[in-house]
Design a protein around this motif. Structure first.
Motif, PDB file in Angstrom:
ATOM      1  N   ALA A  14     -16.655 -20.219 102.091  1.00 58.25           N
ATOM      2  CA  ALA A  14     -16.121 -21.575 101.988  1.00 58.25           C
ATOM      3  C   ALA A  14     -16.103 -22.034 100.537  1.00 58.25           C
ATOM      4  O   ALA A  14     -15.136 -22.667 100.077  1.00 58.25           O
ATOM      5  CB  ALA A  14     -16.953 -22.534 102.831  1.00 58.25           C
ATOM      6  N   ALA A  15     -17.163 -21.696  99.798  1.00 55.74           N
ATOM      7  CA  ALA A  15     -17.217 -22.068  98.379  1.00 55.74           C
ATOM      8  C   ALA A  15     -16.141 -21.327  97.592  1.00 55.74           C
ATOM      9  O   ALA A  15     -15.513 -21.889  96.686  1.00 55.74           O
ATOM     10  CB  ALA A  15     -18.602 -21.757  97.815  1.00 55.74           C
ATOM     11  N   GLN A  16     -15.911 -20.060  97.948  1.00 57.55           N
ATOM     12  CA  GLN A  16     -14.886 -19.285  97.270  1.00 57.55           C
ATOM     13  C   GLN A  16     -13.497 -19.862  97.544  1.00 57.55           C
ATOM     14  O   GLN A  16     -12.676 -19.998  96.621  1.00 57.55           O
ATOM     15  CB  GLN A  16     -14.944 -17.833  97.729  1.00 57.55           C
ATOM     16  N   ARG A  17     -13.254 -20.216  98.788  1.00 61.07           N
ATOM     17  CA  ARG A  17     -11.961 -20.807  99.135  1.00 61.07           C
ATOM     18  C   ARG A  17     -11.749 -22.113  98.389  1.00 61.07           C
ATOM     19  O   ARG A  17     -10.658 -22.397  97.896  1.00 61.07           O
ATOM     20  CB  ARG A  17     -11.853 -21.059 100.643  1.00 61.07           C
ATOM     21  N   ASP A  18     -12.795 -22.927  98.289  1.00 58.91           N
ATOM     22  CA  ASP A  18     -12.695 -24.194  97.568  1.00 58.91           C
ATOM     23  C   ASP A  18     -12.398 -23.955  96.094  1.00 58.91           C
ATOM     24  O   ASP A  18     -11.592 -24.666  95.490  1.00 58.91           O
ATOM     25  CB  ASP A  18     -13.993 -24.988  97.737  1.00 58.91           C
ATOM     26  N   ALA A  19     -13.042 -22.957  95.500  1.00 53.22           N
ATOM     27  CA  ALA A  19     -12.795 -22.643  94.091  1.00 53.22           C
ATOM     28  C   ALA A  19     -11.351 -22.199  93.885  1.00 53.22           C
ATOM     29  O   ALA A  19     -10.698 -22.573  92.902  1.00 53.22           O
ATOM     30  CB  ALA A  19     -13.761 -21.550  93.624  1.00 53.22           C
ATOM     31  N   PHE A  21      -8.806 -23.010  95.802  1.00 58.93           N
ATOM     32  CA  PHE A  21      -7.977 -24.198  96.015  1.00 58.93           C
ATOM     33  C   PHE A  21      -7.930 -25.052  94.746  1.00 58.93           C
ATOM     34  O   PHE A  21      -6.863 -25.468  94.297  1.00 58.93           O
ATOM     35  CB  PHE A  21      -8.534 -25.006  97.185  1.00 58.93           C
ATOM     36  N   ARG A  22      -9.101 -25.327  94.169  1.00 52.38           N
ATOM     37  CA  ARG A  22      -9.165 -26.153  92.961  1.00 52.38           C
ATOM     38  C   ARG A  22      -8.459 -25.484  91.790  1.00 52.38           C
ATOM     39  O   ARG A  22      -7.812 -26.146  90.962  1.00 52.38           O
ATOM     40  CB  ARG A  22     -10.617 -26.473  92.608  1.00 52.38           C
ATOM     41  N   HIS A  55      -8.029 -15.355 101.702  1.00 50.09           N
ATOM     42  CA  HIS A  55      -8.015 -16.735 102.194  1.00 50.09           C
ATOM     43  C   HIS A  55      -6.595 -17.254 102.446  1.00 50.09           C
ATOM     44  O   HIS A  55      -6.384 -18.104 103.311  1.00 50.09           O
ATOM     45  CB  HIS A  55      -8.707 -17.659 101.190  1.00 50.09           C
ATOM     46  N   GLU A  69      -3.219 -31.142 101.593  1.00 50.55           N
ATOM     47  CA  GLU A  69      -4.421 -31.912 101.271  1.00 50.55           C
ATOM     48  C   GLU A  69      -4.120 -33.050 100.304  1.00 50.55           C
ATOM     49  O   GLU A  69      -4.539 -34.185 100.505  1.00 50.55           O
ATOM     50  CB  GLU A  69      -5.507 -31.012 100.691  1.00 50.55           C
TER      51      GLU A  69
END
Length: 200
Positions: A14-19, A21-22, A55, A69
């Protein structure tokens, strides 16, 4: 036996996906849709290119996720600003002012999401986005007609026209990266005139 992710693995993914995404948002803000590559996103996120594909299926899938988003947040902001308790004209002005001023904070990203040539999947998201903004305009115009603040009119046509005018007028300033201090006020005046509002 089926593999089950541990909470630690799920949190890491989840943290990797967020990184990722950002990182995609950052690349879009600097280089636009045409300048976004999976390699550039991976480098910005500090991950291997293959990790991005674990992802997202590709560039289009990644940008669609970003679009949903960010635009979802914009729709929420507009609806909050144009909520009940205000006159119809105040709500119409709030839709335009809220969207336009937020867009001007990151003109490259806003232009990318609003007008830059993209593939079909992102265009589908744009249509959903435009309908959401049209709904906000339509609700305000319909209430204005009911309350006698505005003259009777074709509400869906008026709402669609306001969405089109807003997008068209903002495209130039966003594309140039400039913040024209007069364009938002002029756009609001045009919109109110278009729906038949005259100061009483």
């Amino acid at each position: 036996m089926a593999y089950r992710r541990t909470p630690a693995v799920a949190a890491r993914l989840a943290a990797q996906r967020d990184a990722i995404f950002r990182a995609a948002v950052a690349v879009l803000s600097e280089s636009g849709y045409q300048g976004l590559t999976i390699a550039a996103v991976a480098k910005r996120a500090g991950v291997a290119t293959g990790s991005v594909y674990s992802h997202f299926s590709g560039k289009s899938d990644l940008v669609v996720a970003v679009f949903r988003e960010i635009v979802g947040g914009e729709v929420e902001a507009v609806n909050a600003a144009a909520g009940p308790g205000k006159r119809a004209t105040e709500r119409i002005a709030a839709v335009i002012e809220t969207f336009a001023r937020r867009a001007m904070r990151n003109p490259k990203l806003a232009y990318t999401l609003l007008a830059e040539p993209v593939d079909a999947a992102v265009d589908v998201e744009r249509l959903i986005f435009r309908r959401a903004f049209a709904d906000a305009f339509a609700a305000a115009v319909a209430d204005g007609v009911t309350d006698g603040e505005l003259e009777p009119q074709n509400v869906p046509l008026a709402a669609a026209s306001l969405v089109g005018a807003t997008a068209e007028v903002l495209t130039g300033p966003l594309a140039s990266g400039g913040d024209d201090p007069t364009v938002v006020d002029d756009l609001v005046r045009f919109a109110l005139t278009a729906v038949g509002f005259t100061k009483r």
